[in-house]
Design a protein around this motif. Structure first.
Motif, PDB file in Angstrom:
ATOM      1  N   VAL A   1       0.828  -1.208   0.000  1.00  8.96           N
ATOM      2  CA  VAL A   1       0.000   0.000   0.000  1.00  8.96           C
ATOM      3  C   VAL A   1       0.863   1.259   0.000  1.00  8.96           C
ATOM      4  N   ILE A   2       1.942   1.186   0.752  1.00 11.14           N
ATOM      5  CA  ILE A   2       2.749   2.386   0.984  1.00 11.14           C
ATOM      6  C   ILE A   2       3.378   2.899  -0.314  1.00 11.14           C
ATOM      7  N   SER A   3       3.595   1.974  -1.270  1.00 15.78           N
ATOM      8  CA  SER A   3       4.233   2.389  -2.518  1.00 15.78           C
ATOM      9  C   SER A   3       3.243   3.069  -3.462  1.00 15.78           C
ATOM     10  N   ILE A   4       1.972   2.853  -3.237  1.00 15.86           N
ATOM     11  CA  ILE A   4       0.971   3.479  -4.111  1.00 15.86           C
ATOM     12  C   ILE A   4       0.545   4.826  -3.561  1.00 15.86           C
ATOM     13  N   VAL A   5       0.694   4.963  -2.249  1.00 12.66           N
ATOM     14  CA  VAL A   5       0.008   6.071  -1.600  1.00 12.66           C
ATOM     15  C   VAL A   5       0.566   7.435  -2.027  1.00 12.66           C
ATOM     16  N   THR A   6       1.870   7.535  -2.268  1.00 12.93           N
ATOM     17  CA  THR A   6       2.444   8.833  -2.647  1.00 12.93           C
ATOM     18  C   THR A   6       1.956   9.296  -4.017  1.00 12.93           C
ATOM     19  N   PRO A   7       2.088   8.466  -5.076  1.00 15.89           N
ATOM     20  CA  PRO A   7       1.546   8.909  -6.364  1.00 15.89           C
ATOM     21  C   PRO A   7       0.048   9.199  -6.290  1.00 15.89           C
ATOM     22  N   LEU A   8      -0.651   8.389  -5.530  1.00 15.85           N
ATOM     23  CA  LEU A   8      -2.089   8.587  -5.407  1.00 15.85           C
ATOM     24  C   LEU A   8      -2.380   9.946  -4.770  1.00 15.85           C
ATOM     25  N   PHE A   9      -1.580  10.294  -3.775  1.00 12.37           N
ATOM     26  CA  PHE A   9      -1.721  11.580  -3.081  1.00 12.37           C
ATOM     27  C   PHE A   9      -1.634  12.729  -4.085  1.00 12.37           C
ATOM     28  N   ASN A  10      -0.599  12.683  -4.963  1.00 12.64           N
ATOM     29  CA  ASN A  10      -0.430  13.738  -5.965  1.00 12.64           C
ATOM     30  C   ASN A  10      -1.583  13.764  -6.952  1.00 12.64           C
TER      31      ASN A  10
ATOM     32  N   TRP B   1      -4.654  12.554  -6.654  1.00 11.63           N
ATOM     33  CA  TRP B   1      -5.914  12.944  -6.015  1.00 11.63           C
ATOM     34  C   TRP B   1      -5.985  14.461  -5.834  1.00 11.63           C
ATOM     35  N   ARG B   2      -4.827  15.072  -5.474  1.00 12.10           N
ATOM     36  CA  ARG B   2      -4.840  16.521  -5.286  1.00 12.10           C
ATOM     37  C   ARG B   2      -5.112  17.234  -6.603  1.00 12.10           C
ATOM     38  N   ASN B   3      -4.543  16.669  -7.709  1.00 13.14           N
ATOM     39  CA  ASN B   3      -4.724  17.311  -9.015  1.00 13.14           C
ATOM     40  C   ASN B   3      -6.149  17.183  -9.520  1.00 13.14           C
ATOM     41  N   ILE B   4      -6.781  16.053  -9.285  1.00 14.38           N
ATOM     42  CA  ILE B   4      -8.125  15.887  -9.858  1.00 14.38           C
ATOM     43  C   ILE B   4      -9.220  16.133  -8.827  1.00 14.38           C
ATOM     44  N   GLY B   5      -8.839  16.588  -7.668  1.00 18.01           N
ATOM     45  CA  GLY B   5      -9.850  17.035  -6.709  1.00 18.01           C
ATOM     46  C   GLY B   5     -10.495  15.931  -5.898  1.00 18.01           C
ATOM     47  N   LEU B   6      -9.852  14.784  -5.822  1.00 15.46           N
ATOM     48  CA  LEU B   6     -10.421  13.713  -5.002  1.00 15.46           C
ATOM     49  C   LEU B   6      -9.813  13.686  -3.602  1.00 15.46           C
ATOM     50  N   TYR B   7      -8.795  14.526  -3.397  1.00 10.62           N
ATOM     51  CA  TYR B   7      -8.121  14.537  -2.102  1.00 10.62           C
ATOM     52  C   TYR B   7      -9.092  14.978  -1.019  1.00 10.62           C
TER      53      TYR B   7
ATOM     54  N   TRP C   1     -14.779  11.456   0.334  1.00 12.25           N
ATOM     55  CA  TRP C   1     -15.160  10.057   0.545  1.00 12.25           C
ATOM     56  C   TRP C   1     -14.745   9.197  -0.639  1.00 12.25           C
ATOM     57  N   LEU C   2     -15.045   9.711  -1.839  1.00 12.81           N
ATOM     58  CA  LEU C   2     -14.722   8.942  -3.037  1.00 12.81           C
ATOM     59  C   LEU C   2     -13.224   8.672  -3.127  1.00 12.81           C
ATOM     60  N   GLY C   3     -12.450   9.656  -2.692  1.00 13.09           N
ATOM     61  CA  GLY C   3     -10.996   9.522  -2.716  1.00 13.09           C
ATOM     62  C   GLY C   3     -10.506   8.375  -1.853  1.00 13.09           C
ATOM     63  N   LEU C   4     -11.287   7.977  -0.863  1.00 17.79           N
ATOM     64  CA  LEU C   4     -10.906   6.816  -0.043  1.00 17.79           C
ATOM     65  C   LEU C   4     -11.582   5.535  -0.536  1.00 17.79           C
ATOM     66  N   ILE C   5     -12.807   5.681  -1.039  1.00 19.24           N
ATOM     67  CA  ILE C   5     -13.538   4.479  -1.479  1.00 19.24           C
ATOM     68  C   ILE C   5     -12.788   3.782  -2.612  1.00 19.24           C
ATOM     69  N   ILE C   6     -12.264   4.566  -3.540  1.00 22.76           N
ATOM     70  CA  ILE C   6     -11.572   3.959  -4.686  1.00 22.76           C
ATOM     71  C   ILE C   6     -10.352   3.131  -4.253  1.00 22.76           C
ATOM     72  N   PRO C   7      -9.429   3.705  -3.464  1.00 17.19           N
ATOM     73  CA  PRO C   7      -8.322   2.837  -3.033  1.00 17.19           C
ATOM     74  C   PRO C   7      -8.780   1.651  -2.170  1.00 17.19           C
ATOM     75  N   TYR C   8      -9.834   1.845  -1.396  1.00 20.34           N
ATOM     76  CA  TYR C   8     -10.330   0.715  -0.601  1.00 20.34           C
ATOM     77  C   TYR C   8     -10.837  -0.408  -1.502  1.00 20.34           C
ATOM     78  N   LEU C   9     -11.453  -0.010  -2.616  1.00 21.91           N
ATOM     79  CA  LEU C   9     -11.917  -1.036  -3.557  1.00 21.91           C
ATOM     80  C   LEU C   9     -10.743  -1.849  -4.089  1.00 21.91           C
TER      81      LEU C   9
END
Lengths: 421, 280
Positions: B120-129, B131-137, B140-148
């Protein structure tokens, strides 16, 4: 109720395997037809194509006078009993039987459903088990629930896929007669798949013998037994199976490993120029000479044989006589044995004698047979040279008349019991 | 089975006790701590000297209320939605995998396995960037997708295994009996698959519920922050007081749904429903 017509039905699987190679078969309305053959002969595939669980590669399938090739199973209005029963484990027996009725939304009221289910349950003696789940039933009871699900709606035809193979021998016999009785009473067209030739012989109005996806012969059980068209049908029908012996033709005599048989003119002309043939003799056509009446003895052929093993069954005595087969026919017979799911064991003659016979293991016995009963097959093609088409037709015609009469009688009886009830 | 000798019995009893203590002591400890007064946390006793509900009052009504209650709402909402979506998708996917032969079936299964073992830890940094760019940061949706991505693979695998156990004949029998494919699925397969679906849903829910890494990295406010992440932001009443009591209380509170779920679905999880479908 409807007739089922198969015309040049072919099944080729995705991997190119040809499971059914152009089968044509007319199943009359109300007829009980058996598809029989050793494992892998395509009989189940054929049945699944009729019911619609398997696509038809080419050919035409008609139910009544409607082509149903592209119809979904539910549009064919057939009822099927699966080998493993396929009962719905989460539903009670009552709901299992009612399942097909419940699917026809709105067509039946709850009262009608109750009436129909109770009638089916009564027919199959399941009244006491209606509230139980399939897991708590015995094999025979599950089998009957599966049949109840089939008879509860007025299906065009019943299809059975080896329904008795999961039952023990005693129950199998009981259920067999139960199925026959039910079919006669309801008069529903029935197609029944089995690999068991006893079931085929006892249940069927007509029996279709399949081998490697090809139809060998369709005839009444008696027709198959007395007039098989080829080696395969002859070897498959009958228990214990027919004995196959090499026969050398020299002039007017046919030499078997045990005895020489004089050839009749008819047989002589049927054999033609062949030097070697395969001779088929059913175990029950032999007799112990010492138990024969004098007059009969002279009409047949007697020979001495070293009996290896005997089996006394109460009604019969089976005696086994080993012999060396000739190399010219060994290949054909070995292939036949493989086709019949055999084990390629030693070649031996099986004779079924009267249980009064005193012949025991290791004896040298004098045995007798009637040469008129013997069948002669071509060693290459396996064709039955003694096949009598007129006689075969006669047997089947009589069988058809018998079937209609017994169907009428059964329906008559049914009406009577309903009136008195 | 042969009967156990006295010695064996004693040995088993000892082992059982050790395992029980090993497994339950931390839980008991946290429950005990949650009932201690903040001033008595450092007394060194296992049980509280005076039993108090101060910590619970603090997280539900006191100073930590604004931190904990939204987090609890987020956790429940996000986990439930992620579970629901995962189970619905996984049921359909697993059914197809178990029943149909299609190209790329193996690929789907291997990919699913690959995704689930990816750290998980290796995905989280790119995902952080991203999500911030596309407004999911911090949504709820920003967490639901990675949880899926965590719950789907395991759901597909468990359910596919479960569907394979259900005899295909049942469906075919239903179709011959007059059912459409959909009716056959709904009336013959779904009731039998229910225990498997419950189990899968439970597992999926726990995965989403217990997540910490995504929760802390992809949120910044109480708009989407789940409980495990929110616990890190607890503070004491003053800077000289540690928030240990409140954290313990919150931990106990988030454990309760898990315990309830297990107790509730215990019977469904124990399957055995398929017995009797075929020759027993």
């Amino acid at each position: 109720m409807a007739a089922i017509t198969l015309k040049d039905i072919v099944k080729r699987y995705g991997d190119g395997y040809l499971a059914v190679k152009g089968v044509s078969l007319d199943i009359a309305d109300g007829e009980f037809v058996i598809l029989v053959g050793p494992s892998g002969c395509g009989k189940s595939t054929l049945l699944r194509m009729i019911v619609g669980l398997e696509d038809i590669t080419s050919g035409e399938l008609k139910i009544g006078d409607q082509v149903v090739n592209d119809k979904a199973p539910r549009e064919r209005h057939l009822a099927m009993v699966f080998q493993n029963y396929a009962l719905y484990p989460h539903l009670t027996v009552y709901e299992n039987i009612a399942f097909p009725l419940r699917l026809t939304k709105g067509q039946f009221t709850d009262d009608e459903i109750r009436e129909k289910v109770e009638f089916a349950a009564k027919t199959l003696e399941l009244q006491d088990h209606l509230d139980r789940k399939p897991a708590n039933l015995s094999g025979g009871q599950r089998q009957r629930v599966a049949m109840g699900r089939a008879i509860v709606r007025d299906a065009n035809a019943f299809l059975f896929d080896e329904p008795l193979s999961n039952l023990d021998a005693k129950l199998r016999g009981q259920m067999r007669t139960e199925i026959a009785r039910m079919q006669r009473r309801l008069g529903t067209t029935t197609v029944y798949v089995t690999h068991d030739q006893t079931e085929a012989m006892t249940l069927g109005d007509r029996v279709a013998v399949l081998r490697k996806g090809e139809l060998q012969q369709v005839a009444s059980p008696r027709g198959l037994y007395e007039q098989p068209v080829n080696l395969f049908v002859a070897g498959f029908i009958g228990s214990p199976p027919m004995n196959f012996l090499p026969g050398e033709v020299s002039g007017d005599t046919l030499s078997l490993p045990f005895a020489d048989v004089p050839l009749s003119d008819d047989l002589r002309s049927r054999i033609g120029s062949r030097d070697i043939v395969i001779v088929g003799l059913r175990p029950e056509h032999f007799a112990d000479t010492s138990l024969l009446e004098d007059g009969k003895k002279d009409a047949g052929v007697t020979f001495d044989a070293e009996v290896d093993v005997t089996e006394w069954l109460g009604s019969d005595l089976y005696a086994y006589v080993p012999f060396e087969t000739s190399s010219e026919v060994a290949g054909t017979l070995e292939e036949l044995d493989r086709d019949l799911d055999g084990e390629g064991m030693r070649t031996q003659l099986v004779v079924a004698l009267d249980s009064e016979s005193r012949i025991r293991d290791g004896d040298t016995a004098t045995l007798w047979f009637d040469p008129a009963k013997l069948m002669v097959f071509d060693p290459e093609s396996g064709e039955n040279l003694t096949f009598d088409a007129d006689r075969a037709r006669e047997i089947d015609e009589r069988n058809e008349a018998d079937r209609k009469a017994s169907l009428e009688r059964a329906q008559e009886r049914e009406k009577r019991t309903q009136r008195s009830a | 089975m042969r009967t156990l000798t006295t010695r064996a019995k004693v040995a088993w009893a000892v082992i059982t006790v050790v395992v029980l203590v090993w497994a339950l002591l931390p839980v008991v400890s946290i429950i005990a701590t949650s009932f201690k007064l903040p001033s008595q946390l450092n007394l060194g006793t296992f049980w509280p000297k005076t039993w108090t509900t101060t910590n619970y009052e603090q997280i539900f009504a006191g100073s930590a209320k604004d931190l904990f209650l939204p987090a609890l709402r987020n956790s429940i909402g996000i986990s439930l939605i992620a579970t629901f979506v995962a189970v619905v998708l996984a049921t359909l996917a697993a059914y197809a995998i178990a029943r149909l032969d299609f190209r790329g079936k193996k690929l789907i299964l291997t990919t699913a396995l690959g995704v689930s073992i990816f750290p998980v830890i290796s995905i989280v940094t790119p995902l952080f960037n991203l999500w911030r760019n596309i407004g999911l940061y911090d949504t709820w949706l920003g967490l639901i997708i990675p949880y899926l991505s965590l719950t789907l693979p395991i759901s597909i695998w468990t359910l596919a295994a479960f569907f394979r156990q259900i005899p295909w004949e049942l469906e075919q029998a239903a179709q011959v009996d007059g059912a459409t494919s959909w009716q056959a699925f709904r009336k013959a397969i779904v009731p039998l698959a229910a225990p498997g679906v419950f189990t899968t849903a439970l597992i999926a829910f726990f995965i989403a519920w217990n997540d910490f890494v995504y929760g802390i990295s992809l949120t910044s406010t109480s708009a989407a922050r789940p409980v495990p992440a929110a616990l890190a932001f607890f503070t004491g009443a003053s800077q000289f007081e540690e928030p240990t009591g409140a954290i313990s209380a919150a931990a106990v509170v988030v454990t309760i749904p898990v315990v309830i779920l297990v107790l509730l679905f215990q019977r469904q999880i124990v399957s055995g429903l398929t017995q009797g479908a075929v020759k027993g």
